[in-house]
Design an enzyme around this catalytic site. Structure first.
Site, PDB file in Angstrom:
ATOM      1  N   ASP A 103       0.854  -1.183   0.000  1.00 27.83           N
ATOM      2  CA  ASP A 103       0.000   0.000   0.000  1.00 27.83           C
ATOM      3  C   ASP A 103       0.892   1.236   0.000  1.00 27.83           C
ATOM      4  O   ASP A 103       1.806   1.331   0.826  1.00 27.83           O
ATOM      5  CB  ASP A 103      -0.891   0.017   1.236  1.00 27.83           C
ATOM      6  CG  ASP A 103      -1.867  -1.158   1.273  1.00 27.83           C
ATOM      7  OD1 ASP A 103      -1.948  -1.893   0.263  1.00 27.83           O
ATOM      8  OD2 ASP A 103      -2.529  -1.337   2.303  1.00 27.83           O
ATOM      9  N   ASP A 149     -15.554  -3.643   0.197  1.00 24.85           N
ATOM     10  CA  ASP A 149     -15.017  -3.406   1.536  1.00 24.85           C
ATOM     11  C   ASP A 149     -16.195  -3.249   2.487  1.00 24.85           C
ATOM     12  O   ASP A 149     -17.028  -2.350   2.293  1.00 24.85           O
ATOM     13  CB  ASP A 149     -14.155  -2.146   1.554  1.00 24.85           C
ATOM     14  CG  ASP A 149     -13.067  -2.187   0.494  1.00 24.85           C
ATOM     15  OD1 ASP A 149     -12.635  -3.286   0.133  1.00 24.85           O
ATOM     16  OD2 ASP A 149     -12.662  -1.104   0.029  1.00 24.85           O
TER      17      ASP A 149
END
Length: 245
Positions: free
Chosen positions: A13, A133
């Site tokens: 990330d 998500d």
């Protein structure tokens, strides 16, 4: 997208040009781990057969702020990469796919315009991973800051019908906390679709990796636990009986 065996996929990330791991996706949390290209190469050297890349600034702001770092990673490694964060148009997705990204991950864009999945799949079949998500049982978008009212399993079915190659399901409630996984939400999505489900969120031990494999996921994305050395990539791969490919 297919997985010959259960795959363990390290996460890289990127925020402000650095590799980071956030807690529950919240800005200002988590830990920085330096050069993202070095991080990516380290996981490949340790046996990763794929990488999960996220432009976190893009996820929050809707614009791919770490494009240079992502491009450098794609150029540096020899394994397939899946990329998410700030991909908002079919043109953006096609450009990334043509430049060497194996799969694009669409979250907010897919929720706001589901037909984008079909549009990309028409020209680049088998390349779209839809990111669902979930927080408190609801799909959230815009860097996990906005609720949608969507049920993850029902949404997964819709995106499969539109041509998604896989579903990336992240359990935001446990993401980055290293408190363990919850298999129930994963199983609900797995049962809803025939395409692979990539699980993410909460992995703290190799037993968590085993649990997600037993729940029917085709792969798991692992971040904080690998960066903190809680277990090694090789140990995670061995836990599910192979090299993770």
């Amino acid at each position: 997208m297919t997985f010959e065996s259960f795959a363990v996929i390290p996460a890289v990330d990127v925020k402000d040009g650095e590799a980071v791991q956030l807690v529950q996706g919240e800005r200002g949390t988590g830990t920085r781990y330096g050069d993202p290209v070095a991080a990516a190469q380290r996981w490949v050297d340790q046996g990763a057969t794929a990488l999960h890349l996220v432009d976190l600034d893009g996820a929050f702001d809707g614009e791919r702020a770490n494009a240079a770092a992502i491009e450098a990673i794609v150029d540096a490694v020899s394994v397939p990469v899946q990329l998410g964060g700030g991909i908002r148009t079919a043109e953006d997705a096609r450009s990334l796919l043509d430049s060497g990204v194996e799969h694009v991950i669409l979250g907010t864009a897919a929720v706001e315009d589901p037909d984008i999945v079909a549009a990309i799949s028409e020209t680049h079949p088998g390349t779209v991973v839809v990111s669902l998500d979930a927080k408190d049982g609801e799909v959230v978008v815009s860097g996990w800051t906005e609720g949608t009212g969507l049920d993850p399993a029902a949404a997964a079915t819709r995106y499969e019908d539109l041509g998604a190659a896989a579903i990336l399901f992240t359990d935001v409630d446990v993401e980055g906390r290293q408190t363990g996984v919850r298999t129930g939400p994963v199983e609900a999505v797995v049962d809803a679709v025939d395409i692979p489900v990539i699980a993410s969120g909460g992995v703290a031990t190799v037993d968590d990796v085993r649990a997600l494999a037993a729940a029917g996921a085709g792969a798991v994305v692992v971040g904080t636990a690998l960066y903190e050395g809680t277990f090694t990539l090789a140990e995670a791969q061995a836990a599910v009986g192979g090299d993770g490919s």
